[in-house]
Design a protein around this motif. Structure first.
Motif, PDB file in Angstrom:
ATOM      1  N   TRP A 186       5.036  38.123  -3.068  1.00 12.54           N
ATOM      2  CA  TRP A 186       5.899  38.006  -1.895  1.00 12.54           C
ATOM      3  C   TRP A 186       5.076  38.055  -0.613  1.00 12.54           C
ATOM      4  CZ3 TRP A 186      11.214  37.471  -2.719  1.00 12.54           C
ATOM      5  CH2 TRP A 186      11.606  37.602  -4.055  1.00 12.54           C
ATOM      6  N   GLY A 187       5.500  37.275   0.364  1.00 12.42           N
ATOM      7  CA  GLY A 187       4.814  37.253   1.646  1.00 12.42           C
ATOM      8  C   GLY A 187       5.516  36.314   2.598  1.00 12.42           C
ATOM      9  N   LEU A 188       4.844  35.944   3.678  1.00 11.69           N
ATOM     10  CA  LEU A 188       5.427  35.066   4.688  1.00 11.69           C
ATOM     11  C   LEU A 188       5.007  33.622   4.438  1.00 11.69           C
ATOM     12  CD1 LEU A 188       4.946  37.215   7.920  1.00 11.69           C
ATOM     13  CD2 LEU A 188       7.018  36.913   6.561  1.00 11.69           C
ATOM     14  N   PHE A 189       5.972  32.725   4.523  1.00 14.74           N
ATOM     15  CA  PHE A 189       5.720  31.294   4.346  1.00 14.74           C
ATOM     16  C   PHE A 189       6.080  30.552   5.631  1.00 14.74           C
ATOM     17  CE2 PHE A 189       6.053  33.001   0.151  1.00 14.74           C
ATOM     18  CZ  PHE A 189       5.182  32.237  -0.621  1.00 14.74           C
ATOM     19  N   TYR A 190       5.368  29.472   5.882  1.00 17.38           N
ATOM     20  CA  TYR A 190       5.618  28.681   7.090  1.00 17.38           C
ATOM     21  C   TYR A 190       5.219  27.232   6.829  1.00 17.38           C
ATOM     22  CZ  TYR A 190       0.551  29.338   7.777  1.00 17.38           C
ATOM     23  OH  TYR A 190      -0.812  29.362   7.617  1.00 17.38           O
ATOM     24  N   ARG A 191       5.580  26.368   7.777  1.00 13.75           N
ATOM     25  CA  ARG A 191       5.222  24.944   7.674  1.00 13.75           C
ATOM     26  C   ARG A 191       3.890  24.710   8.373  1.00 13.75           C
ATOM     27  NH1 ARG A 191       9.595  20.666   6.716  1.00 13.75           N
ATOM     28  NH2 ARG A 191       7.762  19.403   7.207  1.00 13.75           N
ATOM     29  N   LEU A 242      14.114  26.780   7.192  1.00 13.70           N
ATOM     30  CA  LEU A 242      12.670  26.685   7.407  1.00 13.70           C
ATOM     31  C   LEU A 242      12.209  25.247   7.185  1.00 13.70           C
ATOM     32  CD1 LEU A 242       9.974  28.186   7.940  1.00 13.70           C
ATOM     33  CD2 LEU A 242       9.795  28.489   5.462  1.00 13.70           C
ATOM     34  N   ALA A 243      12.710  24.640   6.127  1.00 15.32           N
ATOM     35  CA  ALA A 243      12.338  23.254   5.827  1.00 15.32           C
ATOM     36  C   ALA A 243      12.739  22.315   6.952  1.00 15.32           C
ATOM     37  CB  ALA A 243      12.990  22.815   4.520  1.00 15.32           C
ATOM     38  N   GLN A 244      13.887  22.610   7.593  1.00 12.25           N
ATOM     39  CA  GLN A 244      14.416  21.754   8.651  1.00 12.25           C
ATOM     40  C   GLN A 244      13.840  22.085  10.029  1.00 12.25           C
ATOM     41  OE1 GLN A 244      18.602  22.513   8.151  1.00 12.25           O
ATOM     42  NE2 GLN A 244      18.622  21.629   6.086  1.00 12.25           N
ATOM     43  N   ALA A 284      -0.892  32.135  11.810  1.00 15.71           N
ATOM     44  CA  ALA A 284      -0.114  33.130  11.080  1.00 15.71           C
ATOM     45  C   ALA A 284      -0.448  34.528  11.595  1.00 15.71           C
ATOM     46  CB  ALA A 284      -0.417  33.031   9.590  1.00 15.71           C
ATOM     47  N   PRO A 285       0.547  35.379  11.787  1.00 12.00           N
ATOM     48  CA  PRO A 285       0.307  36.720  12.348  1.00 12.00           C
ATOM     49  C   PRO A 285      -0.439  37.629  11.378  1.00 12.00           C
ATOM     50  CG  PRO A 285       2.589  36.514  11.635  1.00 12.00           C
ATOM     51  CD  PRO A 285       1.981  35.159  11.496  1.00 12.00           C
ATOM     52  N   SER A 286      -1.464  38.310  11.857  1.00 10.04           N
ATOM     53  CA  SER A 286      -2.202  39.249  11.007  1.00 10.04           C
ATOM     54  C   SER A 286      -1.797  40.694  11.277  1.00 10.04           C
ATOM     55  CB  SER A 286      -3.712  39.086  11.215  1.00 10.04           C
ATOM     56  OG  SER A 286      -4.062  39.306  12.573  1.00 10.04           O
ATOM     57  N   MET A 307       9.415  32.649   6.811  1.00 13.69           N
ATOM     58  CA  MET A 307      10.381  33.274   5.915  1.00 13.69           C
ATOM     59  C   MET A 307       9.647  34.177   4.943  1.00 13.69           C
ATOM     60  SD  MET A 307      13.352  31.513   3.582  1.00 13.69           S
ATOM     61  CE  MET A 307      14.503  32.537   2.649  1.00 13.69           C
ATOM     62  N   ASP A 308      10.212  35.342   4.675  1.00 15.99           N
ATOM     63  CA  ASP A 308       9.638  36.305   3.738  1.00 15.99           C
ATOM     64  C   ASP A 308      10.241  36.046   2.358  1.00 15.99           C
ATOM     65  OD1 ASP A 308       8.495  38.432   2.487  1.00 15.99           O
ATOM     66  OD2 ASP A 308       9.564  39.994   3.574  1.00 15.99           O
ATOM     67  N   LEU A 309       9.432  35.499   1.451  1.00 16.20           N
ATOM     68  CA  LEU A 309       9.944  35.150   0.124  1.00 16.20           C
ATOM     69  C   LEU A 309       8.751  35.029  -0.830  1.00 16.20           C
ATOM     70  CD1 LEU A 309      12.988  34.619  -0.592  1.00 16.20           C
ATOM     71  CD2 LEU A 309      12.384  32.225  -0.834  1.00 16.20           C
ATOM     72  N   ALA A 310       8.954  34.401  -1.967  1.00 13.27           N
ATOM     73  CA  ALA A 310       7.883  34.113  -2.918  1.00 13.27           C
ATOM     74  C   ALA A 310       7.781  32.601  -3.105  1.00 13.27           C
ATOM     75  CB  ALA A 310       8.151  34.818  -4.242  1.00 13.27           C
ATOM     76  N   GLY A 311       6.928  32.169  -4.016  1.00 16.19           N
ATOM     77  CA  GLY A 311       6.625  30.750  -4.157  1.00 16.19           C
ATOM     78  C   GLY A 311       7.796  29.852  -4.464  1.00 16.19           C
ATOM     79  N   PHE A 312       8.888  30.437  -4.980  1.00 17.53           N
ATOM     80  CA  PHE A 312      10.048  29.582  -5.273  1.00 17.53           C
ATOM     81  C   PHE A 312      10.734  29.076  -4.007  1.00 17.53           C
ATOM     82  CE2 PHE A 312      11.526  34.000  -5.385  1.00 17.53           C
ATOM     83  CZ  PHE A 312      12.663  33.972  -4.596  1.00 17.53           C
TER      84      PHE A 312
END
Length: 426
Positions: free
Chosen positions: A156-161, A268-270, A172-174, A276-281
C-alpha cells in the motif's frame, strides 16, 4: 535445491526424507536416487480458495509436475472464496487437508492460538527462506516460529499519474509537509489532492495504518492491533491531530462516504485528483491504455528518523496441524515455493511476490513494489487483517466517521476503547 546438493543428499539418503531435486529446471524423482516415493505418503490434498481461473491452472500444472516426479498424487479441491472463510473453521478440526490457502497476520494467528496450523520452522530453516523473505517472514511468524508461507501481497502507498506530475512540475511528497504543500498546488490547479472513497469503509483504515506506522512505528501499531494498547493512549493523539489537520485542509474528496474505491480510482484516472492511497489493483480503475501512466510512491515521512514500516498485505499457505501427510506437504511446498514457480503462480493476479529473488514481473507496478520493499524495515498487514474481526468492524466504522466528522474524535475513540476492552477482555 540446487544441483550441487545432489551428492550430499545421496550420501545421507538413509537419514533423509527428501525425494527429488531440481536440476536444470527438470525434476528428478526420488526413486532415481533409491528413495521410494512412498516415504512421502501416497497423496497430498490441498484446499484452495482461488477465484482466479488462470491461477488455478498454474497451481494444477505445478501439482501435476510434482506428482509426475515424486509419484505422490496431488488432489486439489477449490472452494468459493467466501464459503471457504466459514468452512476452514470446521475442516481444520475434522477432515483437515495437507495444505490450505488462507491469510497471514491476525487471521493466521487465530488458528495458531487454537493449535490448528503446524509449525513449519523446520522447512524455513532447511530452505533458508528468511534470507529471501525479509520483512514478509514476520507475516507468518508467531513467537519466533513460522506457521505458513507468505504468498502474493499488496504493498500500500500513494499512486499518481506520471503525465500529470510531469506537466505540473510536481514531485511525489517525501514528507508530510511536502504533502500539505502539494495539496495547495493541487487546489490551485482545480484538483483534489487525495482521491478518497470510503463507502466500503476500509480505505479510511488504510490511511490510519499509514499515519500510525509513520508516527508510532511497527511495535506500537501491532500492540494496538493485538488489543494490548488503548485507543485513548496518548501515543495516538498526534496521529489523529495530524489526520484532522489534513481533513480540515480539504485534501480529501468531498462526500467520500458516498463513493467506493473504484469511483475514487476513476477520479484519479480522469485527472480530477492528484494522488490516491491504495495498492496495485488501482490499475483496474484506469483504462488499459493509460495504465502505463500510473506511478507509485511510499507514504511520506511524518516522524523524522522513524524507520519505514508499510502495510504489505499477504495471503498465505499452511500445513494444518491435523494433516495426514505433513512430510509430503512440506516437499510440495518446497517445490511450489521455488522462485520461478511462485512467480508464475502470482503473475496471474498481479500480486507482489514476497521473495526477493523472484524473476521480474511483466507488470511495472509490481516491479516498483518489489524495489520499494527492499527499503522497508518491517511490515504490517492491513487494519482489518491485523486485528480481531469484530474490533476491525468497529474500527472501520470509526475511521470513516472521523474522516467525515473529525469533531467527534473523542466519542469515536471512547467507543473503540470500550470495544477493545470487551473483545480482548482488557
Amino acid at each position: 535445491m540446487a544441483l550441487k546438493d545432489i551428492s550430499s543428499l545421496v550420501s545421507g539418503i538413509a537419514a533423509s526424507r527428501r525425494q527429488f531435486m531440481i536440476a536444470g529446471g527438470t525434476m528428478l524423482a526420488g526413486v532415481a536416487l533409491g528413495c521410494p516415493a512412498v516415504a512421502l505418503g501416497k497423496e497430498v490434498t490441498i484446499i484452495s480458495n482461488i477465484g482466479n481461473a488462470a491461477q488455478r491452472d498454474v497451481l494444477q500444472r505445478l501439482a501435476s509436475e510434482f506428482e509426475k516426479a515424486s509419484g505422490v498424487k496431488v488432489t486439489i479441491n477449490n472452494m468459493d472464496h467466501e464459503a471457504h472463510k466459514t468452512a476452514i473453521r470446521s475442516y481444520l478440526v475434522v477432515g483437515a487437508p495437507d495444505l490450505c490457502f488462507w491469510f497471514s497476520g491476525n487471521r493466521m494467528k487465530a488458528f495458531v492460538k487454537r493449535d490448528l496450523f503446524d509449525d513449519i520452522s523446520d522447512l524455513f530453516e532447511r530452505e533458508n527462506y528468511k534470507s529471501v523473505l525479509g520483512p514478509a517472514a514476520g507475516a507468518v511468524t508467531v513467537d519466533g516460529k513460522q506457521y505458513g508461507l507468505p504468498l502474493g501481497g499488496l504493498l500500500w502507498g500513494l499512486f499518481y499519474r506520471k503525465d500529470v506530475f510531469a506537466e505540473k512540475g510536481w514531485t511525489a511528497p517525501s514528507t508530510i509537509e511536502d504533502l500539505l504543500s502539494l495539496g495547495e498546488k493541487a487546489k490551485s490547479a482545480g484538483m483534489i489532492l487525495v482521491s478518497m472513497g470510503t463507502k466500503e469503509m476500509w480505505p479510511a483504515a488504510g490511511w490510519f495504518d499509514h499515519m500510525n506506522l509513520r508516527i508510532n512505528g511497527l511495535d506500537k501499531h501491532i500492540a494496538l492491533m493485538d488489543g494490548k494498547m488503548s485507543y485513548t493512549d496518548a501515543a495516538l493523539t498526534p496521529v489523529f491531530d495530524k489526520w484532522e489537520e489534513l481533513v480540515k485542509a480539504d485534501l480529501f474528496s468531498p462526500n467520500h462516504t458516498s463513493s467506493g474505491w473504484e469511483q475514487a480510482a476513476a477520479a484519479l484516472a480522469q485527472k480530477k485528483a492528484a494522488m490516491m492511497d491504495l495498492a496495485g489493483f488501482i490499475k483496474y480503475g484506469f483504462p488499459e491504455h493509460q495504465q502505463d501512466q500510473i506511478a507509485f510512491s511510499p507514504f511520506p515521512e511524518i516522524t523524522k528518523g522513524m524507520a519505514r514500516y508499510e502495510d504489505f498485505a499477504l495471503n498465505s499457505i499452511h500445513v494444518p496441524k491435523n494433516a495426514k501427510n505433513k512430510e509430503g506437504a512440506r516437499e510440495f511446498l518446497a517445490y511450489f515455493y521455488q522462485p520461478e514457480n511462485l512467480s508464475a503462480f502470482l503473475e496471474t493476479e498481479s500480486a507482489v511476490p514476497p521473495r526477493s529473488d523472484c524473476p521480474p514481473s511483466k507488470d511495472p507496478l509490481i516491479n516498483a513494489a518489489v524495489e520499494s520493499l527492499k527499503t522497508v524495515a518491517g511490515s504490517a498487514q492491513y487494519y482489518d487483517r491485523d486485528t480481531d474481526p469484530d474490533m476491525a468492524q468497529e474500527g472501520l466504522k470509526g475511521f470513516q466517521e472521523f474522516m467525515a466528522k473529525p469533531e467527534r474524535r473523542d466519542q469515536i475513540l471512547e467507543h473503540l476503547e470500550a470495544t477493545r476492552k470487551r473483545i480482548f477482555k482488557a
